[in-house]
Each structure stands twice: as C-alpha cells, then as structure tokens.
Scaffold this active site. Structure first.
Site, PDB file in Angstrom:
ATOM      1  N   ARG A   1      23.127  69.837  15.845  1.00  0.00           N
ATOM      2  CA  ARG A   1      24.271  70.010  16.763  1.00  0.00           C
ATOM      3  C   ARG A   1      25.222  71.131  16.303  1.00  0.00           C
ATOM      4  O   ARG A   1      26.441  71.039  16.491  1.00  0.00           O
ATOM      5  CB  ARG A   1      25.081  68.712  16.907  1.00  0.00           C
TER       6      ARG A   1
ATOM      7  N   SER B   1      26.802  62.220  24.575  1.00  0.00           N
ATOM      8  CA  SER B   1      27.302  61.689  23.298  1.00  0.00           C
ATOM      9  C   SER B   1      28.661  62.308  23.013  1.00  0.00           C
ATOM     10  O   SER B   1      28.790  63.528  22.988  1.00  0.00           O
ATOM     11  CB  SER B   1      26.360  62.072  22.157  1.00  0.00           C
TER      12      SER B   1
ATOM     13  N   GLU C   1      31.401  65.533  19.104  1.00  0.00           N
ATOM     14  CA  GLU C   1      30.395  66.513  19.520  1.00  0.00           C
ATOM     15  C   GLU C   1      30.976  67.343  20.669  1.00  0.00           C
ATOM     16  O   GLU C   1      30.747  68.542  20.792  1.00  0.00           O
ATOM     17  CB  GLU C   1      29.117  65.802  19.988  1.00  0.00           C
TER      18      GLU C   1
HETATM   19  N1  EPU Z   1      22.410  52.064  19.195  1.00  0.00           N
HETATM   20  C1  EPU Z   1      23.306  51.031  19.056  1.00  0.00           C
HETATM   21  N2  EPU Z   1      24.137  50.749  20.099  1.00  0.00           N
HETATM   22  C2  EPU Z   1      24.105  51.436  21.257  1.00  0.00           C
HETATM   23  C3  EPU Z   1      23.157  52.484  21.415  1.00  0.00           C
HETATM   24  C4  EPU Z   1      22.317  52.799  20.345  1.00  0.00           C
HETATM   25  O1  EPU Z   1      23.382  50.391  18.026  1.00  0.00           O
HETATM   26  O2  EPU Z   1      24.909  51.127  22.147  1.00  0.00           O
HETATM   27  C5  EPU Z   1      21.559  52.396  18.032  1.00  0.00           C
HETATM   28  C6  EPU Z   1      20.167  51.875  18.176  1.00  0.00           C
HETATM   29  O3  EPU Z   1      19.789  51.298  16.954  1.00  0.00           O
HETATM   30  C7  EPU Z   1      19.318  53.119  18.403  1.00  0.00           C
HETATM   31  C8  EPU Z   1      20.127  54.202  17.713  1.00  0.00           C
HETATM   32  O4  EPU Z   1      21.482  53.790  17.878  1.00  0.00           O
HETATM   33  O5  EPU Z   1      18.044  53.001  17.865  1.00  0.00           O
HETATM   34  C9  EPU Z   1      19.937  55.573  18.311  1.00  0.00           C
HETATM   35  O6  EPU Z   1      20.243  55.529  19.712  1.00  0.00           O
HETATM   36  P1  EPU Z   1      19.605  56.555  20.738  1.00  0.00           P
HETATM   37  O7  EPU Z   1      18.137  56.583  20.582  1.00  0.00           O
HETATM   38  O8  EPU Z   1      20.153  56.297  22.089  1.00  0.00           O
HETATM   39  O9  EPU Z   1      20.099  57.969  20.217  1.00  0.00           O
HETATM   40  P2  EPU Z   1      21.527  58.455  19.724  1.00  0.00           P
HETATM   41  O10 EPU Z   1      21.413  58.751  18.264  1.00  0.00           O
HETATM   42  O11 EPU Z   1      22.636  57.590  20.156  1.00  0.00           O
HETATM   43  C10 EPU Z   1      20.917  60.980  20.040  1.00  0.00           C
HETATM   44  C11 EPU Z   1      21.560  62.182  20.670  1.00  0.00           C
HETATM   45  C12 EPU Z   1      21.361  62.138  22.177  1.00  0.00           C
HETATM   46  C13 EPU Z   1      19.862  62.146  22.447  1.00  0.00           C
HETATM   47  C14 EPU Z   1      19.231  60.920  21.777  1.00  0.00           C
HETATM   48  C15 EPU Z   1      17.721  60.904  21.892  1.00  0.00           C
HETATM   49  C16 EPU Z   1      23.383  62.794  19.220  1.00  0.00           C
HETATM   50  C17 EPU Z   1      24.870  62.795  19.010  1.00  0.00           C
HETATM   51  N3  EPU Z   1      22.979  62.208  20.338  1.00  0.00           N
HETATM   52  O12 EPU Z   1      21.633  59.853  20.525  1.00  0.00           O
HETATM   53  O13 EPU Z   1      21.930  63.304  22.715  1.00  0.00           O
HETATM   54  O14 EPU Z   1      19.594  62.125  23.831  1.00  0.00           O
HETATM   55  O15 EPU Z   1      19.542  60.932  20.363  1.00  0.00           O
HETATM   56  O16 EPU Z   1      17.158  61.840  21.037  1.00  0.00           O
HETATM   57  O17 EPU Z   1      22.655  63.336  18.396  1.00  0.00           O
HETATM   58  C18 EPU Z   1      23.932  64.218  23.644  1.00  0.00           C
HETATM   59  O18 EPU Z   1      23.953  64.986  22.685  1.00  0.00           O
HETATM   60  O19 EPU Z   1      24.817  64.256  24.546  1.00  0.00           O
HETATM   61  C19 EPU Z   1      22.883  63.204  23.726  1.00  0.00           C
HETATM   62  C20 EPU Z   1      22.846  62.288  24.685  1.00  0.00           C
END
Ligand code: EPU
Length: 329
Positions: free
Chosen positions: A156, A227, A325
């Site tokens: 990022r 995010s 972000e």
């Molecule tokens: N989780 C929770 N609670 C929630 C949602 C998620 O505990 O309400 C935990 C779960 O354990 C899950 C982990 O968080 O396994 C990761 O969640 P998710 O797969 O949704 O990914 P993220 O880390 O929250 C990142 C990116 C997203 C991208 C997804 C998929 C960042 C800041 N965000 O989200 O990017 O789509 O991975 O690769 O790196 C964006 O940048 O706007 C964005 C949506």
C-alpha cells in the site's frame, strides 16, 4: 464572485465538500493547461475519489481527472490513460486473455490512482505487473517515465504517496501476458475455485468479483472508501506476545521485511467492538470491520471522530497504531 464546485458526487464516501478552483481533465492536452505556477501543496488531483476523505472546503486547486477509458497495446505492453476505470482495464485484459491483473477485479477507482497506493488484493499487487508510470510535471510542462524500481513500491505504498512533487500520473504501462501463471495463493479464492482445475483469467476475475460483492459494500448503495486503515506491520516480539494471549490472531510474513509481520486490522477492530458500530451517520460496516461507511449525512469530521476512537481503542488494547489507508485532505 467565484463559483463553488460541489465534490460530493466525486468522492465515494459521499461527504459534502466543495472547492473554488477546478479544472476538468479528459486528455493530455487538458493536463497541459494546468497552471504552471501552482505549488505542490496547493494542488489536489482528484480521480475516482475512492480513497479520499475530503474536508468540507477544499482550498486547493482541484485537477479532476474525468473518467474516460483509453487502452492500447504499445511494444507488447498494455498502456492505459490515467482516467480509465481500473475495473474496465481488468475486463479488457481478461477478454483479451491477458493475465496479471485478474485478481484485482472490481477494485474501485482509476488507473492513475492505482500506482499511488500500489493497489493489491487476493495475493496480487500492481507492482507485480507494472513496467512504468508516466507522469506529467505541471511546473515544467514535461513528461517523464518512472520504472517499477523508481516507484519504490511496497505494501500500500509508493513514491507517489508522499504527494511532494508537481506530478500528475498520466499513463501506466503493464506487462500482461497470455501465459502468465495464475495466483491462487489466497485461501478464499482457492476455495471458490476448487472444482475448476484450470481456471482461466476470466474465471478468476469472476470469482474475485463475487467474493468482493459478498463482503464489501457497493459505494453506490452504501458510501465507503474500501479499507479505511492499512493492515498494520508489527515486529515479531509484539506478534509473539499477542499470539500467546489471542490464539485466533493471524500473522502474515512479508517478502521484504524478515523481522516484521502483517496482521489484520479488521480483526483488531472487531475485537475492540467496532464492527457495525455507529455514531450518528458514521459507522463501521457490519459485515467487515475495516470499512468505514456513511449511512447518510456523515461529515468528514464525524467519520474522523469515529476513526480516532477506533485507533485509540486498538492502541490501548493491543499496543498497535493503525494508520489510515485513505488519504485525508
Ligand atoms: N476479519 C475479521 N473481521 C472482519 C473482517 C475480517 O476479523 O470483520 C479478519 C478475518 O480473519 C480475515 C482477515 O481479517 O481472514 C482478512 O480479511 P480480508 O480477507 O477481508 O482482507 P483484509 O486484510 O481485511 C485486504 C485489503 C483489501 C483486499 C483484501 C483481499 C488492506 C488494507 N485491505 O483486506 O483491500 O481486498 O485484503 O486481498 O490491505 C482496500 O484496500 O480498499 C481493500 C478492500
């Protein structure tokens, strides 16, 4: 008296915002008409508005890159104009059986914004396929290409995040190929495609689109900027201490930093009770804790107050500082 330009429609968090100095940009020649004497701190380049939190009054000159898709193949690279919708570029690539960005389907925003935060999702980052970024320097009126290395990409992050140079991204060049191996490293994506032994780029883009639609709110229905925070990168010592206390906490290794790990901001926020929490019209999405949403009339201040409360709670419970972000202007 000068005219006020309303920017509410041009930011996906749909906060009230306006500016006085404004130029609509749809082509290279429009870019070239930007005032040369503008200081960097006096300029805001606005494109899809999907990663921004705007204050009510923008006292800068707003260069508004208007949506217009323009994609061509030059010297075996896919070259796209900054105002091209990112998702349209993904659709174009998969329909031409070119691989490399199918995991980045449905990311909101424009091509020109993509390198700024090195967009990434489902195991792929823009830096994996980007060859160059072309910038227009509004102070000199010249163009310049930065190679992938010169962009200093990491999670990022890129050189463009500092917003300290008189640059507007005009075009990018990507190395998309028909024989690029697919990336199914992300468990949710792999699970979705288990029955498909040899998924095409289009199959992957479709699966990613479905996953995103199932857990991320559509900004047209519930205004948001994806995010709101980055996933924090913490040192191994803190990670070990936290893992002892919280068995369900997950950590991800980083390619470029051996002594650090990345953890999930959504998990931290959920544990602090912020999933679905609402103060007035500012809220955290009830199906994903990392997304700040505007339920109606939330102002920039309302959203920032909720974000500050969340950061404070995460810091005091886990000792971790969350970083936005989204760019706050
Ligand atoms: N989780 C929770 N609670 C929630 C949602 C998620 O505990 O309400 C935990 C779960 O354990 C899950 C982990 O968080 O396994 C990761 O969640 P998710 O797969 O949704 O990914 P993220 O880390 O929250 C990142 C990116 C997203 C991208 C997804 C998929 C960042 C800041 N965000 O989200 O990017 O789509 O991975 O690769 O790196 C964006 O940048 O706007 C964005 C949506």
């Amino acid at each position: 008296m000068s005219r006020l330009h309303n920017l509410k429609k041009f930011n996906t968090l749909a906060v009230d915002s306006s500016c006085e100095r404004y130029l609509s940009i749809q082509s290279l020649s429009d870019l070239e008409s930007l005032p040369r004497d503008l200081k960097v701190s006096d300029m805001l380049v606005l494109a899809g508005g999907s990663n921004l939190l705007l204050s009510p009054q923008i006292n800068r000159f707003v260069a508004h890159i208007k949506p217009r898709d323009h994609i061509e193949v030059v010297d075996n690279l896919v070259v796209a104009w900054a105002g091209t919708s990112w998702h349209e570029l993904v659709v174009w690539a998969v329909s031409h059986q070119l691989g490399g960005i199918e995991n980045l389907a449905l990311i909101p925003g424009t091509v020109g914004a993509a390198p700024i935060q090195n967009i990434g999702a489902y195991g792929v980052e823009l830096k994996d396929v980007l060859v160059w970024v072309e910038i227009y320097n509004w102070q000199t009126g010249g163009y310049h290409r930065l190679s992938n290395e010169e962009c200093h990409f990491s999670y990022r992050h890129s050189i463009f995040r500092y917003h300290d140079r008189p640059w507007v991204i005009s075009r990018i060049g990507l190395d998309l190929r028909p024989n690029r191996p697919v990336n199914l490293s992300y468990p949710a994506l792999r699970d979705k495609l288990t029955r498909n032994k040899k998924p095409s780029y289009a199959d992957i883009a479709k699966a990613v689109t479905e996953i995103r639609q199932s857990k991320l709110p559509n900004p047209k229905e519930l205004p948001n900027a994806g995010s709101f925070f980055k996933n924090p990168i913490i040192d191994q010592d803190l990670a070990h201490r936290l893992q002892k206390k919280y068995k369900d906490m997950s950590f991800f290794n980083l390619d470029d930093k051996q002594d650090m790990v990345k953890t999930s901001a959504a998990w931290l926020l959920e544990k602090c009770g912020f999933k679905g929490k609402r103060i007035g019209d500012a809220g955290f999405y009830d199906k994903h804790a990392l997304i700040l949403v505007n339920h109606g009339k939330a102002s920039s201040e309302d959203l920032q107050n909720l974000s500050r409360a969340a950061k404070k709670a995460v810091k005091s419970k886990f000792g971790i500082t969350l970083e936005e972000e989204v760019r706050i202007v």
